[in-house]
Design an enzyme around this catalytic site. Structure first.
Site, mmCIF file in Angstrom:
data_model
loop_
_atom_site.group_PDB
_atom_site.id
_atom_site.type_symbol
_atom_site.label_atom_id
_atom_site.label_comp_id
_atom_site.label_asym_id
_atom_site.label_seq_id
_atom_site.Cartn_x
_atom_site.Cartn_y
_atom_site.Cartn_z
ATOM 1 C CE1 TYR A 25 -2.330 7.161 6.479
ATOM 2 C CE2 TYR A 25 -3.878 8.843 7.217
ATOM 3 C CZ TYR A 25 -3.569 7.772 6.382
ATOM 4 O OH TYR A 25 -4.478 7.338 5.448
ATOM 5 C CB SER A 74 -5.836 10.877 4.359
ATOM 6 O OG SER A 74 -6.526 10.829 5.575
HETATM 7 N N1 LIG Z 1 -9.031 3.196 4.919
HETATM 8 C C1 LIG Z 1 -9.092 4.466 5.265
HETATM 9 O O1 LIG Z 1 -9.831 4.847 6.190
HETATM 10 C C2 LIG Z 1 -8.302 5.494 4.508
HETATM 11 C C3 LIG Z 1 -8.640 6.851 4.692
HETATM 12 C C4 LIG Z 1 -7.921 7.819 4.017
HETATM 13 C C5 LIG Z 1 -6.881 7.452 3.179
HETATM 14 N N2 LIG Z 1 -6.578 6.137 3.037
HETATM 15 C C6 LIG Z 1 -5.444 5.810 2.148
HETATM 16 O O2 LIG Z 1 -5.920 4.944 1.136
HETATM 17 C C7 LIG Z 1 -4.832 4.140 0.677
HETATM 18 C C8 LIG Z 1 -5.257 2.685 0.696
HETATM 19 O O3 LIG Z 1 -5.573 2.329 2.021
HETATM 20 P P1 LIG Z 1 -6.521 1.095 2.411
HETATM 21 O O4 LIG Z 1 -7.417 1.572 3.477
HETATM 22 O O5 LIG Z 1 -7.070 0.476 1.192
HETATM 23 O O6 LIG Z 1 -5.429 0.170 3.119
HETATM 24 P P2 LIG Z 1 -5.099 -1.383 2.985
HETATM 25 O O7 LIG Z 1 -4.156 -1.663 4.106
HETATM 26 O O8 LIG Z 1 -6.349 -2.169 2.878
HETATM 27 O O9 LIG Z 1 -4.328 -1.468 1.599
HETATM 28 C C9 LIG Z 1 -3.074 -0.850 1.412
HETATM 29 C C10 LIG Z 1 -2.275 -1.676 0.429
HETATM 30 O O10 LIG Z 1 -1.020 -1.009 0.248
HETATM 31 C C11 LIG Z 1 -0.009 -1.994 0.251
HETATM 32 N N3 LIG Z 1 1.269 -1.419 0.652
HETATM 33 C C12 LIG Z 1 1.667 -1.035 1.902
HETATM 34 N N4 LIG Z 1 2.940 -0.610 1.858
HETATM 35 C C13 LIG Z 1 3.353 -0.727 0.582
HETATM 36 C C14 LIG Z 1 4.572 -0.454 -0.079
HETATM 37 N N5 LIG Z 1 5.650 -0.019 0.590
HETATM 38 N N6 LIG Z 1 4.648 -0.680 -1.406
HETATM 39 C C15 LIG Z 1 3.571 -1.145 -2.094
HETATM 40 N N7 LIG Z 1 2.407 -1.455 -1.512
HETATM 41 C C16 LIG Z 1 2.294 -1.231 -0.194
HETATM 42 C C17 LIG Z 1 -0.478 -3.052 1.238
HETATM 43 O O11 LIG Z 1 0.175 -4.286 1.029
HETATM 44 C C18 LIG Z 1 -1.964 -3.098 0.946
HETATM 45 O O12 LIG Z 1 -2.274 -4.045 -0.048
HETATM 46 C C19 LIG Z 1 -3.658 4.453 1.607
HETATM 47 O O13 LIG Z 1 -2.803 5.386 0.988
HETATM 48 C C20 LIG Z 1 -4.316 5.055 2.816
HETATM 49 O O14 LIG Z 1 -3.470 5.899 3.530
HETATM 50 C C21 LIG Z 1 -7.246 5.157 3.669
#
Ligand SMILES: NC(=O)c1ccc[n+]([C@@H]2O[C@H](COP(=O)([O-])OP(=O)(O)OC[C@H]3O[C@@H](n4cnc5c(N)ncnc54)[C@H](O)[C@@H]3O)[C@@H](O)[C@H]2O)c1
Length: 249
Positions: free
Chosen positions: A154, A141
């Site tokens: 985070y 991130s």
């Molecule tokens: N959305 C953003 O703004 C953003 C920005 C930077 C980084 N990210 C990173 O991108 C990745 C995906 O995020 P997203 O925005 O798609 O979120 P999201 O919540 O839409 O999806 C995350 C998925 O991870 C799964 N998950 C959570 N804990 C888990 C575990 N212990 N084991 C297996 N699966 C698990 C959830 O069930 C969900 O399906 C994450 O690592 C997040 O930190 C997101």
């Protein structure tokens, strides 16, 4: 991508889901993994309905044994692995560090940091044994390359992901195993939906920090991840690639 075996964690939603759909449409054999059975199954079903190949395997990445089982089941199905996308993650709470709860801190680190380590370790063991190279993409991130006020767990866990990425890249490059990280800014997924809804001031303020004046879409991160997996990026290794509209430039 055709017939390559790819594991994507957290593929039941958001960025992981978009990446799985893209991999499926490119002809990969997609292991859709998630702790959320319903979301994971829905992603796998959509890939199959579109003519692709996908299998849902339940896995909580914070659980060492479940991670071992995920990789063992994948080998049981396809007898090989080509790519891993370490995407599963959680956000935690919003509090300054002195008020941040120990429980949330430990939970965020368990998923975002330890989970990435467990999956990284299993995949590297397999790819190393196969002796045919491979590519791993860890989802960090912009909070992995700079501070993130009120999100200490985070930020700590996402910085750790970059450390793991760079170390593995330097250890395994000689085996043609590449390890890279993507660093998205705010992407419109279920993770950020709750955060942004009902707070137009915060939305506008955050967009102002991004030179492109908008948030990203999960597909924009998914395309970057797929590129990093593929041979199109064959000499890219150990990168922390920002997908942030210029925010951290
Ligand atoms: N959305 C953003 O703004 C953003 C920005 C930077 C980084 N990210 C990173 O991108 C990745 C995906 O995020 P997203 O925005 O798609 O979120 P999201 O919540 O839409 O999806 C995350 C998925 O991870 C799964 N998950 C959570 N804990 C888990 C575990 N212990 N084991 C297996 N699966 C698990 C959830 O069930 C969900 O399906 C994450 O690592 C997040 O930190 C997101």
């Amino acid at each position: 991508m055709k017939d390559k075996v790819i594991i994507i964690t957290g593929a039941g939603s958001g960025i992981g889901r978009a990446t799985a759909l893209l991999a499926g449409s490119a002809g990969a054999k997609v292991i859709v993994s998630d702790v959320n059975q319903e979301g994971g199954k829905a992603t796998a079903d959509e890939i199959t309905q579109n003519g692709g190949t996908a299998t849902f395997i339940h896995c909580n990445v914070a659980d060492k044994q479940e991670v071992k089982d995920l990789f063992a089941q994948t080998l049981g199905l396809y007898e090989r692995l080509d790519y891993l996308v370490n995407n599963a993650g959680v956000g935690g709470e919003f509090n300054p560090t002195h008020l941040y709860s120990d429980e949330t801190y430990e939970k965020v680190v368990a998923v975002n940091q330890n989970g990435v380590f467990y999956c990284l370790k299993e995949s590297l063991r397999i790819l190393h044994e196969q002796e045919q190279g491979g590519s791993i993409v860890n989802v960090s991130s912009v909070a992995g390359i700079g501070g993130a006020p009120r999100m200490s767990a985070y930020a700590a866990s996402k910085h750790a992901v970059i450390g793991l990425t760079k170390t593995a890249a330097q250890e395994y490059g000689k085996y043609n195993i590449r390890v890279n990280a993507v660093c998205p800014t705010v992407i419109e997924t279920p993770m950020t939906a709750g955060l942004l809804e009902g707070d137009p001031k915060m939305v506008e303020g955050t967009k102002y920090l991004i030179p492109m004046r908008r948030f990203g879409q999960p597909e924009e991160v998914a395309k970057t991840i797929m590129w990093l997996c593929s041979d199109e990026s064959s000499f890219i290794n150990g990168q922390e690639l920002r997908v942030d509209g210029g925010m951290k430039a």
